[in-house]
Design a protein around this motif. Structure first.
Motif, PDB file in Angstrom:
ATOM      1  N   PHE A  14       0.834  -1.207   0.000  1.00 40.64           N
ATOM      2  CA  PHE A  14       0.000   0.000   0.000  1.00 40.64           C
ATOM      3  C   PHE A  14       0.865   1.253   0.000  1.00 40.64           C
ATOM      4  O   PHE A  14       0.668   2.189   0.791  1.00 40.64           O
ATOM      5  N   ARG A  15       1.821   1.312  -0.876  1.00 36.25           N
ATOM      6  CA  ARG A  15       2.795   2.399  -0.935  1.00 36.25           C
ATOM      7  C   ARG A  15       2.126   3.757  -1.130  1.00 36.25           C
ATOM      8  O   ARG A  15       2.501   4.758  -0.503  1.00 36.25           O
ATOM      9  N   TRP A  16       1.128   3.766  -1.963  1.00 36.24           N
ATOM     10  CA  TRP A  16       0.469   5.044  -2.264  1.00 36.24           C
ATOM     11  C   TRP A  16      -0.222   5.633  -1.028  1.00 36.24           C
ATOM     12  O   TRP A  16      -0.309   6.850  -0.868  1.00 36.24           O
ATOM     13  N   MET A  17      -0.734   4.742  -0.134  1.00 36.31           N
ATOM     14  CA  MET A  17      -1.374   5.242   1.067  1.00 36.31           C
ATOM     15  C   MET A  17      -0.339   5.874   2.004  1.00 36.31           C
ATOM     16  O   MET A  17      -0.604   6.886   2.654  1.00 36.31           O
ATOM     17  N   PHE A  18       0.867   5.276   2.055  1.00 35.07           N
ATOM     18  CA  PHE A  18       1.928   5.875   2.845  1.00 35.07           C
ATOM     19  C   PHE A  18       2.297   7.265   2.302  1.00 35.07           C
ATOM     20  O   PHE A  18       2.614   8.179   3.055  1.00 35.07           O
ATOM     21  N   VAL A  19       2.282   7.383   0.968  1.00 30.41           N
ATOM     22  CA  VAL A  19       2.578   8.692   0.357  1.00 30.41           C
ATOM     23  C   VAL A  19       1.537   9.726   0.773  1.00 30.41           C
ATOM     24  O   VAL A  19       1.862  10.871   1.142  1.00 30.41           O
ATOM     25  N   LEU A  20       0.251   9.323   0.751  1.00 27.09           N
ATOM     26  CA  LEU A  20      -0.806  10.253   1.149  1.00 27.09           C
ATOM     27  C   LEU A  20      -0.668  10.661   2.623  1.00 27.09           C
ATOM     28  O   LEU A  20      -0.831  11.829   2.997  1.00 27.09           O
ATOM     29  N   PHE A  21      -0.360   9.669   3.486  1.00 24.40           N
ATOM     30  CA  PHE A  21      -0.163   9.985   4.897  1.00 24.40           C
ATOM     31  C   PHE A  21       0.997  10.950   5.087  1.00 24.40           C
ATOM     32  O   PHE A  21       0.944  11.888   5.889  1.00 24.40           O
ATOM     33  N   GLY A  22       2.101  10.717   4.333  1.00 29.10           N
ATOM     34  CA  GLY A  22       3.258  11.609   4.449  1.00 29.10           C
ATOM     35  C   GLY A  22       2.911  13.026   4.045  1.00 29.10           C
ATOM     36  O   GLY A  22       3.291  14.001   4.718  1.00 29.10           O
ATOM     37  N   LEU A  23       2.167  13.170   2.925  1.00 26.48           N
ATOM     38  CA  LEU A  23       1.775  14.507   2.471  1.00 26.48           C
ATOM     39  C   LEU A  23       0.818  15.166   3.472  1.00 26.48           C
ATOM     40  O   LEU A  23       0.914  16.368   3.774  1.00 26.48           O
ATOM     41  N   PHE A  24      -0.109  14.367   3.984  1.00 28.30           N
ATOM     42  CA  PHE A  24      -1.095  14.887   4.933  1.00 28.30           C
ATOM     43  C   PHE A  24      -0.396  15.389   6.207  1.00 28.30           C
ATOM     44  O   PHE A  24      -0.667  16.490   6.704  1.00 28.30           O
ATOM     45  N   ILE A  25       0.526  14.583   6.742  1.00 30.67           N
ATOM     46  CA  ILE A  25       1.233  14.960   7.962  1.00 30.67           C
ATOM     47  C   ILE A  25       2.119  16.179   7.713  1.00 30.67           C
ATOM     48  O   ILE A  25       2.228  17.087   8.560  1.00 30.67           O
TER      49      ILE A  25
END
Length: 551
Positions: free
Chosen positions: A55-66
């Motif tokens: 789920f790499r893309w979800m980690f990317v979204l979390f990183g951007l969100f944080i």
């Protein structure tokens, strides 16, 4: 925007510029910002280092969100002194969009995430793996106890492997011998009879011209013979490519690259234009067959439809590389599977065992490099100038002798007897040079039907053709390409050098680009297929004579 912001007051005004409450809020925002930035940078670093994170893309979204959340806190501290509330609002809006998107996308992802193995399951798998390793260690200790027996078996396997290698090499030589014999049989018998049939039909069509129905039937039969000739050319090329035998390994590899197009594979062939390399026939054929097998493997397993073949030689070595950018495979895993599979594993699946044994029989080596997703590179290395493996020259000599005594039509040269009458100046004197008597008879039958053509002689090979060209001094020499003793290319070179006024017209069952280039370079005016001679030979003679007179 600046004017609007100037109407706002800094957020510190709300704190009445009281240092305690002001720095409490500013300090908290800065610390939270730093924490958020550290978390987001850590996530991105993890993704950079680990490409297999699910789920790499979800980690990317979390990183951007944080990261966006940290930025809102940064602006929260900034607006204490600077009333940039529009900027702060825009960042908060972007953060809201990211957070909402992340939340909505996270919901359908939960079942998949929950399906991942738990730590307890991983511990259980690790325990099973540990038990398997313990069993393996125990087996290894047992193997050490029986080392003497293992060494004895290893020596037996080495001896058996050497025997298998010798048998594989002998089988390969026998295969090439049989391929050459069958190709020669097809060329010297079937193809020549088909050509003769077309020549006879061409003669018959002229005689049957007043009968349209008869001419139509003859045309249909002629089309059938043309299809049969095309099919036999394909068979001969598959069994023993004439370009390989006549023009060497470099030309053969170029031909092979073109022939792979029928499998929808584009092959870029990189060979020296004029390498001056001459190899024994057995080495040339075995290298060619190995490259063809590697390209077929690439077609079956690489999945890209593209490959590269490069040839070079230096420091006493010939090196051929076959490269593709396809799926590749794990060499270590494949080797382990090969060792565990009685039928040969990797070698049997990819046909690499046969190639390896061929190269060892020639005193060379075969290396392969591959990794999943990174393509495959196979390298064939052969020492030059060394001793011949498995009586290399004997292969070509034996095949040649076998072909010569297998019933091939090798009728001796027939020379026409010139009458004592004075020849008319208008007649064009023609010498026929072909190693098949029936083809010469068919060509003579065609040309005898023209009043301005006189066939003054026939020769069964290139050497005899050069001799008769000097004795009879014909205007035209109709020259076959593939003949014993001296081929048509060498004979044409000698005739063009000794008697420049003599015109050579080449004929061949295989009138491909390599033969075309070689004959024209030797001095021929044209090279045509034998079946085309039925309708085009007379016109070619007239055109060649007219062109010579104009010069």
């Amino acid at each position: 925007m600046t004017e609007l912001q100037d109407t706002f007051m800094p957020h510190g005004q709300c704190f009445l510029w009281q240092p305690g409450v002001l720095w409490l809020n500013v300090g908290s925002d800065v610390v939270i910002m730093a924490a958020y930035y550290i978390i987001s940078v850590s996530l991105f670093y993890l993704l950079y280092k680990r490409s297999d994170v699910p789920f790499r893309w979800m980690f990317v979204l979390f990183g951007l969100f944080i990261f966006a959340c940290g930025t809102t806190h940064l602006l929260g501290a900034w607006t204490v002194w600077h009333p940039d509330y529009w900027t702060e609002g825009a960042v908060k809006a972007a953060t809201a969009t990211l957070s909402l998107s992340t939340g909505l996308l996270l919901v359908p992802l939960l079942p998949k995430a929950m399906a991942l193995r738990s730590p307890s399951e991983l511990e259980r798998l690790n325990a099973n793996l540990g038990a398997a390793l313990a069993q393996r260690q125990e087996a290894f200790e047992q193997l050490q106890l029986s080392q003497t027996e293992l060494l004895q078996r290893t020596e037996e396997l080495i001896r058996e492997r050497e025997q298998v290698r010798q048998m594989a090499s002998q089988l390969t030589v026998a295969e090439q011998r049989e391929r050459r014999r069958l190709a020669t049989e097809l060329h010297d018998h079937l193809q020549q009879m088909l050509v003769l049939g077309k020549l006879k039909l061409g003669q018959g069509k002229r005689l049957a011209f007043p009968l349209p129905a008869c001419v139509e039937i003859m045309k249909q039969v002629d089309d059938v013979l043309s299809d049969a000739l095309t099919y036999t050319r394909t068979l001969v090329a598959e069994l023993s490519p004439p370009v390989l035998r006549d023009h060497g390994l470099a030309a053969g590899l170029k031909w092979l690259g073109e022939s792979m197009k029928k499998h929808d594979v584009t092959v870029a062939v990189q060979v020296p234009e004029d390498n001056g390399l001459t190899l024994p026939e057995d080495q040339t054929v075995l290298l060619f067959q190995s490259v063809r097998e590697l390209l077929l493997n690439s077609w079956k397993h690489a999945g890209t439809g593209e490959a590269t073949v490069s040839m070079s030689h230096d420091a006493g070595e010939l090196r051929i590389k076959v490269r593709d950018e396809g799926a590749g495979f794990d060499l270590a895993a494949a080797a382990a599977a090969a060792a565990a599979t009685p039928t040969g594993g990797l070698s049997s699946k990819f046909g690499l065992y046969s190639i390896r044994e061929r190269m060892k029989a020639l005193g060379g080596s075969f290396e392969i490099e591959s990794a999943r997703g990174k393509g495959t590179t196979a390298t064939l290395t052969l020492p030059l100038g060394g001793s011949e493996a498995l009586s290399g020259k004997a292969l070509g000599i034996e095949v040649e002798n076998e072909v010569r005594h297998s019933g091939s039509l090798n009728a001796g040269p027939q020379r026409s007897t010139l009458s004592g009458s004075k020849l008319q100046d208008a007649k064009v004197r023609v010498l026929l040079v072909d190693d098949h008597a029936m083809v010469r008879q068919g060509l003579r039958a065609i040309l005898d039907g023209y009043a301005d053509i006189e066939v003054v002689g026939e020769a069964g090979d290139g050497a005899e053709g050069v001799k008769l060209a000097g004795e009879l001094r014909p205007r035209i020499v109709v020259m076959d390409v593939n003949m014993p003793r001296m081929n048509g290319i060498d004979a044409t070179t000698q005739i063009a050098a000794r008697w420049p006024e003599t015109i050579v017209i080449g004929l061949s069952v295989n009138a491909g680009n390599d033969n075309q280039h070689a004959m024209l370079k030797a001095g021929a005016s044209i090279l045509m297929t034998k079946e085309a001679a039925v309708e085009q030979l007379y016109g070619a003679i007239q055109e060649a004579v007219a062109g010579k007179q104009q010069r």
